[in-house]
Design a protein around this motif. Structure first.
Motif, PDB file in Angstrom:
ATOM      1  N   MET A  50      -3.179 -21.795 -44.479  1.00 46.99           N
ATOM      2  CA  MET A  50      -1.859 -21.780 -44.136  1.00 46.99           C
ATOM      3  C   MET A  50      -2.043 -22.140 -42.202  1.00 46.99           C
ATOM      4  SD  MET A  50       0.359 -18.516 -43.004  1.00 46.99           S
ATOM      5  CE  MET A  50      -0.871 -17.743 -42.181  1.00 46.99           C
ATOM      6  N   GLU A  51      -1.327 -23.106 -41.938  1.00 49.10           N
ATOM      7  CA  GLU A  51      -1.594 -23.461 -40.431  1.00 49.10           C
ATOM      8  C   GLU A  51      -0.805 -22.464 -39.700  1.00 49.10           C
ATOM      9  OE1 GLU A  51      -0.368 -27.349 -37.554  1.00 49.10           O
ATOM     10  OE2 GLU A  51       0.097 -27.243 -39.718  1.00 49.10           O
ATOM     11  N   LYS A  52      -1.610 -22.077 -38.219  1.00 44.82           N
ATOM     12  CA  LYS A  52      -0.906 -20.992 -37.419  1.00 44.82           C
ATOM     13  C   LYS A  52       0.203 -21.793 -36.589  1.00 44.82           C
ATOM     14  CE  LYS A  52      -0.979 -17.776 -34.503  1.00 44.82           C
ATOM     15  NZ  LYS A  52       0.455 -17.599 -34.073  1.00 44.82           N
ATOM     16  N   ILE A  53       1.206 -21.203 -36.887  1.00 38.94           N
ATOM     17  CA  ILE A  53       2.418 -21.470 -35.987  1.00 38.94           C
ATOM     18  C   ILE A  53       2.509 -20.626 -34.780  1.00 38.94           C
ATOM     19  CG2 ILE A  53       4.928 -21.503 -35.779  1.00 38.94           C
ATOM     20  CD1 ILE A  53       4.875 -21.886 -39.007  1.00 38.94           C
ATOM     21  N   LEU A  54       2.326 -21.100 -33.624  1.00 40.33           N
ATOM     22  CA  LEU A  54       2.298 -20.624 -32.030  1.00 40.33           C
ATOM     23  C   LEU A  54       3.970 -20.082 -31.975  1.00 40.33           C
ATOM     24  CD1 LEU A  54      -0.028 -23.107 -30.319  1.00 40.33           C
ATOM     25  CD2 LEU A  54      -0.826 -20.727 -31.448  1.00 40.33           C
ATOM     26  N   VAL A  55       3.900 -18.910 -31.153  1.00 43.98           N
ATOM     27  CA  VAL A  55       5.151 -18.540 -30.836  1.00 43.98           C
ATOM     28  C   VAL A  55       5.833 -19.553 -30.030  1.00 43.98           C
ATOM     29  CG1 VAL A  55       6.202 -16.843 -29.073  1.00 43.98           C
ATOM     30  CG2 VAL A  55       4.529 -16.062 -30.684  1.00 43.98           C
ATOM     31  N   ILE A  56       5.179 -20.423 -28.921  1.00 46.87           N
ATOM     32  CA  ILE A  56       6.142 -21.457 -28.210  1.00 46.87           C
ATOM     33  C   ILE A  56       6.562 -22.306 -28.972  1.00 46.87           C
ATOM     34  CG2 ILE A  56       4.801 -20.835 -26.179  1.00 46.87           C
ATOM     35  CD1 ILE A  56       3.380 -23.359 -26.575  1.00 46.87           C
TER      36      ILE A  56
ATOM     37  N   TYR B 180      14.974   0.936 -39.981  1.00 43.75           N
ATOM     38  CA  TYR B 180      14.398  -0.379 -39.633  1.00 43.75           C
ATOM     39  C   TYR B 180      13.150  -0.391 -38.961  1.00 43.75           C
ATOM     40  CZ  TYR B 180      16.508  -0.685 -35.109  1.00 43.75           C
ATOM     41  OH  TYR B 180      16.601  -0.477 -33.721  1.00 43.75           O
ATOM     42  N   ILE B 181      11.984  -1.421 -38.962  1.00 49.58           N
ATOM     43  CA  ILE B 181      10.992  -1.459 -38.177  1.00 49.58           C
ATOM     44  C   ILE B 181      11.049  -2.459 -36.883  1.00 49.58           C
ATOM     45  CG2 ILE B 181       8.483  -1.782 -37.911  1.00 49.58           C
ATOM     46  CD1 ILE B 181       8.594  -0.680 -41.040  1.00 49.58           C
ATOM     47  N   PHE B 182      10.784  -2.154 -35.924  1.00 52.40           N
ATOM     48  CA  PHE B 182      10.840  -3.056 -34.574  1.00 52.40           C
ATOM     49  C   PHE B 182       9.595  -3.286 -34.424  1.00 52.40           C
ATOM     50  CE2 PHE B 182      10.176  -3.456 -29.959  1.00 52.40           C
ATOM     51  CZ  PHE B 182      10.694  -4.726 -29.918  1.00 52.40           C
ATOM     52  N   LEU B 183       9.126  -4.845 -34.246  1.00 47.24           N
ATOM     53  CA  LEU B 183       7.851  -5.066 -33.759  1.00 47.24           C
ATOM     54  C   LEU B 183       7.916  -6.198 -32.774  1.00 47.24           C
ATOM     55  CD1 LEU B 183       6.413  -6.073 -37.300  1.00 47.24           C
ATOM     56  CD2 LEU B 183       6.302  -4.070 -36.045  1.00 47.24           C
ATOM     57  N   LYS B 184       6.986  -6.147 -31.813  1.00 49.46           N
ATOM     58  CA  LYS B 184       6.739  -7.232 -30.880  1.00 49.46           C
ATOM     59  C   LYS B 184       5.516  -7.767 -31.102  1.00 49.46           C
ATOM     60  CE  LYS B 184       7.461  -6.378 -26.362  1.00 49.46           C
ATOM     61  NZ  LYS B 184       7.466  -6.028 -25.046  1.00 49.46           N
ATOM     62  N   LEU B 185       5.573  -9.017 -31.624  1.00 55.88           N
ATOM     63  CA  LEU B 185       4.394  -9.920 -32.121  1.00 55.88           C
ATOM     64  C   LEU B 185       3.886 -10.937 -30.922  1.00 55.88           C
ATOM     65  CD1 LEU B 185       5.824 -10.591 -35.520  1.00 55.88           C
ATOM     66  CD2 LEU B 185       4.378  -8.940 -34.944  1.00 55.88           C
ATOM     67  N   SER B 186       2.645 -11.160 -31.111  1.00 53.41           N
ATOM     68  CA  SER B 186       2.218 -12.096 -30.012  1.00 53.41           C
ATOM     69  C   SER B 186       1.159 -12.855 -30.577  1.00 53.41           C
ATOM     70  CB  SER B 186       1.859 -11.372 -28.666  1.00 53.41           C
ATOM     71  OG  SER B 186       0.659 -10.614 -28.924  1.00 53.41           O
ATOM     72  N   ASP B 187       0.851 -14.094 -29.712  1.00 49.14           N
ATOM     73  CA  ASP B 187      -0.233 -14.799 -29.865  1.00 49.14           C
ATOM     74  C   ASP B 187      -0.699 -15.310 -28.549  1.00 49.14           C
ATOM     75  OD1 ASP B 187       1.214 -17.108 -29.307  1.00 49.14           O
ATOM     76  OD2 ASP B 187       1.374 -17.638 -31.271  1.00 49.14           O
ATOM     77  N   LYS B 188      -1.581 -16.224 -28.392  1.00 48.95           N
ATOM     78  CA  LYS B 188      -2.260 -16.869 -26.944  1.00 48.95           C
ATOM     79  C   LYS B 188      -1.290 -17.446 -26.133  1.00 48.95           C
ATOM     80  CE  LYS B 188      -3.938 -21.240 -28.308  1.00 48.95           C
ATOM     81  NZ  LYS B 188      -5.067 -22.164 -28.416  1.00 48.95           N
ATOM     82  N   THR B 189      -0.050 -17.697 -26.918  1.00 47.15           N
ATOM     83  CA  THR B 189       1.011 -18.327 -26.063  1.00 47.15           C
ATOM     84  C   THR B 189       2.310 -17.545 -25.582  1.00 47.15           C
ATOM     85  OG1 THR B 189       2.317 -19.064 -28.181  1.00 47.15           O
ATOM     86  CG2 THR B 189       0.343 -20.476 -27.307  1.00 47.15           C
ATOM     87  N   GLY B 190       2.459 -16.389 -26.101  1.00 44.73           N
ATOM     88  CA  GLY B 190       3.586 -15.607 -25.949  1.00 44.73           C
ATOM     89  C   GLY B 190       3.799 -14.442 -26.783  1.00 44.73           C
TER      90      GLY B 190
ATOM     91  N   LEU C  81     -10.075 -14.743 -32.493  1.00 39.94           N
ATOM     92  CA  LEU C  81      -9.300 -13.711 -31.913  1.00 39.94           C
ATOM     93  C   LEU C  81      -8.692 -14.562 -30.719  1.00 39.94           C
ATOM     94  CD1 LEU C  81     -11.591 -10.559 -31.712  1.00 39.94           C
ATOM     95  CD2 LEU C  81      -9.255 -10.661 -32.515  1.00 39.94           C
ATOM     96  N   GLY C  82      -9.121 -15.617 -29.961  1.00 45.54           N
ATOM     97  CA  GLY C  82      -8.676 -16.398 -29.143  1.00 45.54           C
ATOM     98  C   GLY C  82      -7.293 -16.949 -29.402  1.00 45.54           C
ATOM     99  N   LEU C  83      -6.918 -16.867 -30.364  1.00 44.60           N
ATOM    100  CA  LEU C  83      -5.491 -17.489 -30.888  1.00 44.60           C
ATOM    101  C   LEU C  83      -4.688 -16.386 -30.798  1.00 44.60           C
ATOM    102  CD1 LEU C  83      -6.498 -19.210 -34.463  1.00 44.60           C
ATOM    103  CD2 LEU C  83      -5.812 -20.440 -32.339  1.00 44.60           C
ATOM    104  N   PHE C  84      -5.072 -15.385 -30.865  1.00 42.91           N
ATOM    105  CA  PHE C  84      -3.970 -14.403 -30.830  1.00 42.91           C
ATOM    106  C   PHE C  84      -3.859 -13.334 -29.358  1.00 42.91           C
ATOM    107  CE2 PHE C  84      -5.683 -14.959 -34.992  1.00 42.91           C
ATOM    108  CZ  PHE C  84      -4.271 -15.421 -35.527  1.00 42.91           C
TER     109      PHE C  84
END
Length: 370
Positions: free
Chosen positions: A1-7, A35-45, A101-104
């Motif tokens: 699976m290809e990583k989709i960046l936040v940006i 419901y569950i609220f999440l704040k998700l991130s990677d290296k771009t946002g 880890l640098g991706l996230f």
């Protein structure tokens, strides 16, 4: 699976990718459904995520700091992208795999060791007061403080909120402070301004800590805050320096406790000296500029989503101006071309410089101020 960046996430798209969980909470909606609220991130946002269905099934399968693979659909609510998540899977990974880890985990784009050496060099070149020199040496010779300065973000969110952000913010402020101390000359006690810039966020090393890839507040941070913690730490070090002048101590501590500018922003006192005013405005300017730079670095849109922190939309003026230049033909007989500047502008617009050369030629260059 290809990583989709936040940006790269667009509205109304199916998103299947891995993200870091920066925040997680469970709540009940207006209809009484959990419901569950999440704040998700990677290296771009970062992006908000909501799990509306199967809450009991997913609630205990992951925690803050975990990497999760989500299946979701993106949407926009109040001009802000979010993910409606319908499947979650916790990802096991090799915690020693720095590249993965640098991706996230977002980090400063500048070399941390080079920034620290530059900071030390600036202090050696500009400090002249023997007591201030001893005080700053006390901190920089403390291995734990130096490590925290190099690795911690400057804040949990909002500005310089990434690995190395505290050092990047401090160095940037020092550069500006050197310029302003020379600009205002005899009216500024240069050593007080420089020391207060270096130490204004020293309390962050006790207020914040990294836990499982996520920045958290310590108990001391929540109960006292970095201004109080920093003031105490500085005063403790001052007490170990025989003969430290009382007035010098007062001027330095005043700058530290007033650097947020206003009572409603957390400062016990408002600035009352030129050094304290300059510290406050340098801090404020650099933090806001960083928010704009973060948006401009995303590079995927001219206009930002609505910024709650700045209470406005933001425009990427570089891309906006570049498009105008290509659309409008300027009469050649009215233009006095400077070929050197034109070549330089093209290099800057293309943004082909590496992070190291960007440090030398960009934000941290002496040429910015001379």
């Amino acid at each position: 699976m290809e990583k989709i960046l936040v940006i790269d996430i667009k509205e109304s798209r199916k998103i299947e990718s891995i993200f870091l969980v920066k925040n997680k909470s469970q709540a009940v909606g207006k209809t009484g459904k959990p419901y569950i609220f999440l704040k998700l991130s990677d290296k771009t946002g970062e992006i908000k995520g909501y799990i509306w269905d199967n809450v009991e099934k997913f609630a205990g399968t992951f925690e803050i700091g975990d990497l999760i693979k989500v299946k979701s659909k993106s949407s926009s609510f109040q001009n802000e992208l979010q993910l409606g998540i319908f499947d979650v899977e916790k990802i096991e990974y090799d915690k020693t795999d720095v590249a993965f880890l640098g991706l996230f985990i977002k980090s400063t784009k500048y070399d941390i060791s080079a920034m620290f050496l530059e900071l030390v060099s600036i202090l050696k070149k500009n400090l002249t007061n023997e007591y201030i020199i001893k005080l700053t040496d006390y901190f920089l010779s403390d291995e734990n403080y130096a490590k925290q300065l190099k690795t911690l973000p400057a804040a949990k969110s909002i500005h310089h909120a990434y690995i190395g952000g505290l050092l990047e913010h401090t160095l940037s402020m020092l550069k500006i402070g050197i310029f302003l101390s020379e600009h205002y000359g005899k009216y500024v006690i240069k050593d007080v301004l420089i020391a207060s810039i270096l130490l204004h966020d020293v309390g962050k090393t006790e207020e914040l800590y990294l836990k499982n890839n996520v920045t958290e507040y310590s108990d001391e941070g929540r109960l006292l805050g970095h201004i109080v913690l920093g003031t105490c730490a500085i005063d403790e070090k001052i007490g170990k320096i025989p003969g430290f002048p009382k007035k010098l101590r007062l001027l330095l501590l005043h700058s530290i406790i007033s650097h947020h500018g206003e009572l409603e922003f957390g400062s016990p006192k408002r600035p009352k000296t030129v050094e304290a005013f300059l510290l406050h405005y340098i801090d404020n300017m650099d933090s806001k500029a960083n928010q704009l730079i973060d948006f401009m670095d995303s590079g995927n849109t001219q206009w930002s989503q609505y910024s709650k922190q700045l209470d406005r939309y933001l425009l990427n003026s570089k891309t906006f101006f570049a498009e105008d230049d290509t659309e409008q033909d300027t009469p050649q007989d009215n233009v006095n071309h400077d070929t050197t500047r034109t070549a330089s502008a093209k290099t800057d617009t293309n943004n082909n410089t590496s992070p190291d050369s960007a440090m030398e030629n960009g934000l941290f260059s002496e040429g910015l101020f001379e």
